[in-house]
Design an enzyme around this catalytic site. Structure first.
Site, PDB file in Angstrom:
ATOM      1  CG  HIS A  28      -1.833  -1.175   1.286  1.00 61.28           C
ATOM      2  ND1 HIS A  28      -1.418  -2.438   1.625  1.00 61.28           N
ATOM      3  CD2 HIS A  28      -3.169  -1.277   1.040  1.00 61.28           C
ATOM      4  CE1 HIS A  28      -2.450  -3.275   1.583  1.00 61.28           C
ATOM      5  NE2 HIS A  28      -3.518  -2.599   1.233  1.00 61.28           N
ATOM      6  CG  HIS A  68      -3.634   0.026   4.858  1.00 61.37           C
ATOM      7  ND1 HIS A  68      -4.696   0.164   5.719  1.00 61.37           N
ATOM      8  CD2 HIS A  68      -3.521   1.206   4.213  1.00 61.37           C
ATOM      9  CE1 HIS A  68      -5.204   1.388   5.582  1.00 61.37           C
ATOM     10  NE2 HIS A  68      -4.511   2.030   4.682  1.00 61.37           N
ATOM     11  N   GLY A 116      -3.644  -3.326  11.375  1.00 58.25           N
ATOM     12  CA  GLY A 116      -4.104  -3.842  10.086  1.00 58.25           C
ATOM     13  C   GLY A 116      -5.616  -3.991  10.150  1.00 58.25           C
ATOM     14  N   PRO A 117      -6.114  -4.766  11.129  1.00 59.20           N
ATOM     15  CG  PRO A 117      -6.490  -6.716  12.310  1.00 59.20           C
ATOM     16  CD  PRO A 117      -5.399  -5.758  11.938  1.00 59.20           C
ATOM     17  N   GLY A 158     -10.759   4.711   6.989  1.00 59.93           N
ATOM     18  CA  GLY A 158     -11.248   3.383   7.349  1.00 59.93           C
ATOM     19  C   GLY A 158     -11.344   3.224   8.856  1.00 59.93           C
ATOM     20  CB  ILE A 189      -8.749   7.968  -1.561  1.00 60.05           C
ATOM     21  CG1 ILE A 189      -8.693   9.105  -2.571  1.00 60.05           C
ATOM     22  CG2 ILE A 189      -8.589   6.619  -2.279  1.00 60.05           C
ATOM     23  CD1 ILE A 189      -9.745   9.063  -3.657  1.00 60.05           C
ATOM     24  CG  HIS A 262      -5.899   1.921  -0.555  1.00 62.74           C
ATOM     25  ND1 HIS A 262      -5.848   2.507   0.681  1.00 62.74           N
ATOM     26  CD2 HIS A 262      -6.163   0.603  -0.335  1.00 62.74           C
ATOM     27  CE1 HIS A 262      -6.075   1.587   1.606  1.00 62.74           C
ATOM     28  NE2 HIS A 262      -6.273   0.433   1.025  1.00 62.74           N
TER      29      HIS A 262
END
Lengths: 660, 660
Positions: A28, A68, A116-117, A158, A189, A262
């Site tokens: 990423h 990420h 990450g999660p 996110g 994004i 991304h």
């Protein structure tokens, strides 16, 4: 640092990132490119840390919640001088490297937690900020400050969409964690495209509603960011969200600002174009600006001096406060295990009924009085989970010395905060809710196991015996589902005495432990094995021996509340059975063949009994007919009535035993 | 209705509640007592519903998100005239009654969804509000309106603390679901005490930040509530949160306003005191005010007339729009299953590699073109989950006819919204994310299974073969953990062809289905069983037969990507094995002994292969040595390299086979 150094470091982060991702052809690049300037400021100027000693107790913590973007971290750790050679960056996302796809705690120096999660990193950071405040309250004196650091986080869109972030942020605002500073990489994004597709809330207003200070800024204006940081630090009663307008994949001439950048390598052409745009030869691989190298060489010396300065204060403090020093060694130095043998667990009269959640509450009081690092709380179920520590006060905005946390109905954030507190060091946290709601906190439970952080999960109301609350509150599959998680220790004690030992086992262990506890009373059992406490640490032991000791006609293996149920059933069935309590299937399975076959001699039929699904018990029972289990959801009614409705009474088990 | 009727109904809700909870000596009287007036207004005045026909497609939906207040619902359903006799209320929380501890869908007429696990009710309601808008866009014509209803919810503090509520609310604001009206029972009390302990955020500001209309009011001022409702309805572009300041346990002279009244019976003395305070004889049990009875007798007639009115419109619409009527029958009437046989699934060349996630995407396109009720989306992973339906547009604020939802990174809300859409009726929703993140949505997945609602879960990247993203993104325990949930169908197809059939199986099924799909390519297999499609519906079938058909020397049972791996291993080992694909362990286990032993003849050793934990496979393999599994977390690296690191290659399996 001057802004030329910021630019040189940022440039290097970008070049390292695009080459590493291109070499792996996976990763990423967008986030590290977009946040490179902030990274330079954090690692070069803002953070008190020491690349040479990543374990310095008073370092500022940095968490990349949007894990990420791992090359952001790896680039900066390398540049700053952590033990992460360029060779490792060249092995990005390869088996055995120290640069896995997402940052992993314990794997790479300088990585404070596994991310990450999404969303969990921010919640970990809230836990770290709580830990800092708790330790500051315990250890600092009017003369000396030995605990005083900030916790920095970067989150993406996110993270902010995930519910855990809301839970953790609301609690952070409530607790007034002023030394928590979160940077929001607002690049607009997401993977599916523009955030306009799904995320149009007013983030600033939302965070103000949580009681945060919110500061908007430009990701590419270092001077402004410095000003914002000063403001963030100035308000010591509010956590701060710095919203940085940014461009994903900044520096890529053709892909910046698009979701193409991304989560995929730029491609050779675009890598070349990106390098050209900053005046580099496209053939130059893993380029590092010499100015960045020079800057960090000097900076490392400053940071080493900074830590030495702190060490001087620490030594002076230690000399003046030997009692506190001893506590520091125990809590921060991890020497608390020496104390475990001195803990006086409550005694119980044999036969008398005690719910294991109550026994857990009593054990916890005894433990807390001996181990000042034991702190924690419940997701608004303390009276049911028996987790309050009233003697030591609540941890609140105005009482940082308190040891009970009120997490609110926020199970997932609670567990991730527990991870953060344990990762911070100095504390031995516990968290609590109903076992059935372990589903809500499962993403963080998995990370406890993956990272092997020592959090104790107190999960009460551990079977359909909770009764009237009905199927939504009756765990059926949960114990099996937790046992499936690698590296998670699940203990289901059979009575009050086992519960106390289970607590000690949890504290002896360096990883996470689940305590599955009953709502209902259970008799305190006579135990055939005089060395049961030792044996319990091997997962299972003999509670009741058969008449023909070496050769029982039948063995019943049970856990938790089903051990007393099995004893009753064996008596009712009139069979000469050995009854085994197996509080930990994982531990028993890990024993050598000799121990296992001593308990379960070959050829003797084994019946297993647990108030949950059969899954996982075939290995012991050999045949599904010998598993006393529940393969459906429960019923609402008094526990005994539900047991009858489900065919899960001692009489039902006795009937099964008679058929063997 | 006049306010005297409101008072009479509220009084009756309170008396029914305290007596029912006291009789059970278990339950939550505080919420129903606090919200009794609102209940009277909802069931007596606000809602278009018909107690005589709870299935009326165009009814307003009501969801009690704080499900512990179940006596609120049961009292009102009884009073309003639903088929819930007083006798049932007297059996509150008893096995076999229609009044379980928490409201259960399918169990009690008028209960729209199962609630209790906090926050999910609100997310279900968001799903229902989406469904209403989708169906309105499909079916209403300029001349006739056949779909037009509101969705009402009551939430408590607990719901608002849960992260799922934030996810769902942010999305509801984004989508402008103006017909969603949520009442917040703001009683400032949680289980541990005052909400001051953990919940001090500014809820109104937070909801405004989500793009909601927020209206504050007094729970005991019916006229004001009426005004607020009118305002709520007037703004058709924003969902509304009505914040009602309330008193928990209202009417209890000594316990109102305290957390003592949240989750325990009042006790005989306080029940008596409460009755006395409203002028009742304490001996009067399950009292219903005659005025309440009289009011609802009349109201039922009005509501029946209302439905008849709608029916007239519907018939006129049906006459004018036979095409739409046919679609209505298929979607709302559930006749879509007749269409399944006509779906032309894509064909695949044998041997060629296709990721099952891609095959799923193609199957989904074929299905969506035939079944207009199939709608759904991903938690920001559509490009990876292969779930977009570009031909039909996105469902957005301005395009209610779209069929693709952008859920954002909100897995738990997504799943609960999926449940709500399915519960609403008329739609066949799917939701999607990475398999590893099934942990995030597990609480809603459990309720899918408990309620048996037909949601399809598309969970891709189903093993460590995802590769570079590493352990945080590599499912190990998840398939086992999902199989542990009673009533959940987990399908793990072995190739592109099986994936298409798995989709059909999911649509044939009236409960939830998980599709576990690969990231990586898999060859399309030659299948020994000519009737494999039929056999697949029994859970397992023979992909490759042994030379000695009836008596293979060995059987390998595999799922998903391990079927082709097993075929390779068998060839490498040179053994005469039968290879079985078992896309559904649950379905296979449910078959009769004849089918099972035809596939797995007694005495033939069985080896199982699945890229996850062994748990659950002992039943087939008999011995742990014959389970080819992974008992640890994964590694970051290209899939093939990770397979080597984990000892999970075809060569490793071949070696195991040679030892049998």
């Amino acid at each position: 640092m001057d802004n030329k150094a910021v630019a040189a470091i940022a440039r290097s982060v970008r070049t390292l990132t695009i080459d590493a991702v291109q070499a792996a052809n996976s990763g990423h690049p967008g986030m590290p490119m977009g946040m490179a300037e902030l990274g330079a400021l954090l690692y070069g100027e803002f953070m008190n840390h020491n690349p040479v000693d990543p374990g310095w107790a008073n370092r500022d913590r940095f968490i990349l919640s949007c894990g990420h973007g791992s090359m952001f971290l790896y680039s900066l750790l390398h540049l700053a001088g952590y033990d992460l050679p360029l060779e490792e960056l060249k092995q990005f996302r390869q088996v055995g490297s120290r640069t896995p796809g997402h940052p992993e705690y314990g794997h790479t120096p300088g990585v404070e937690t596994t991310t990450g999660p999404l969303g969990q990193g921010l919640a970990n950071a809230v836990g770290m900020a709580i830990a800092e405040q708790m330790l500051a309250a315990r250890f600092n004196t009017p003369e000396h400050t030995v605990v005083d650091h900030h916790t920095y986080v970067i989150v993406g869109d996110g993270c902010l969409m995930e519910g855990i972030t809301s839970e953790a942020s609301s609690l952070a605002g409530h607790l007034g964690l002023g030394k928590l500073i979160v940077f929001y990489d607002s690049n607009r994004i997401s993977i599916e495209g523009s955030t306009e597709l799904a995320f149009t809330e007013d983030v600033a207003a939302r965070y103000r509603a949580y009681g945060w200070q919110v500061l908007p800024g430009d990701a590419y204006d270092p001077d402004q960011i410095r000003t914002l940081l000063a403001e963030a630090k100035a308000d010591q009663r509010k956590p701060t969200l710095v919203i940085l307008e940014s461009e994903i994949g900044r520096g890529s001439p053709n892909k910046a600002g698009s979701h193409a950048v991304h989560g995929a390598a730029l491609g050779d052409d675009e890598v070349a174009a990106t390098k050209k745009a900053i005046g580099l030869d496209p053939g130059e691989m893993f380029y590092i600006d010499p100015e960045a190298t020079a800057f960090f060489r000097t900076r490392r010396e400053e940071l080493t001096a900074l830590q030495a300065e702190w060490r001087k204060t620490f030594d002076a403090w230690a000399g003046a406060n030997p009692g506190l020093l001893a506590q520091w060694k125990e809590m921060v130095g991890g020497e608390y295990k020496d104390v475990l043998k001195d803990i006086g667990l409550p005694q119980y009269e044999k036969g008398k009924g005690v719910a294991t959640r109550q026994a857990s509450g009593k054990a916890l009081q005894a433990i807390a009085s001996m181990l000042p690092g034991v702190v924690g709380g419940s997701a608004d179920l303390a009276p049911s989970n028996n987790t309050a520590l009233p003697e030591y006060g609540d941890f609140t905005r105005d009482n940082r010395g308190g040891r009970t946390l009120h997490f609110g109905v926020r199970e997932l954030a609670m567990a991730a905060i527990g991870n953060g507190m344990a990762l911070h060091g100095g504390l031995r946290p516990f968290v609590a809710t109903f076992l059935v709601f372990s589903d809500y906190l499962r993403p963080a439970l998995r990370l406890s196991a993956l990272m092997q952080v020592p959090v104790v999960y107190i999960l009460t109301h551990d079977s359909f015996f909770v009764g009237e609350d009905g199927p939504t509150h009756q765990p059926i599959e949960h114990i099996a589902a937790m046992r499936a998680i690698p590296g998670l220790r699940v203990l289901r004690p059979a009575d009050a005495e086992e519960t106390g030992e289970a607590w000690l086992m949890a504290l002896e262990h360096d990883g996470p432990t689940v305590l599955a506890l009953t709502r209902q009373n259970l008799p305190t059992l006579e135990k055939a094995d005089g060395e049961w406490k030792k044996a319990m640490r091997r997962g299972a032991y003999v509670v009741k021996e058969s008449e023909t000791e070496g050769r029982p006609e039948l063995i019943v293996v049970a856990t938790g509340s089903e051990v007393s149920l099995a004893l009753e059933a064996v008596e009712a069935a009139g069979c000469d059975a050995r009854v085994i309590s197996m509080p930990s299937v994982e531990l028993f399975r890990a024993q050598d063949a000799a121990y296992r076959s001593a308990l379960l001699p070959e050829g003797v039929p084994v019946v297993t009994a647990e108030a949950g699904v059969a899954q996982g018990w075939d290995a012991l029972a050999g045949s599904g007919d010998r598993i006393f289990s529940i393969e459906r959801f429960g019923e609402s009614g008094p526990g005994g009535d539900v047991a009858k409705a489900l065919g899960f009474t001692a009489a039902d088990l006795a009937e099964l035993l008679r058929t063997i």
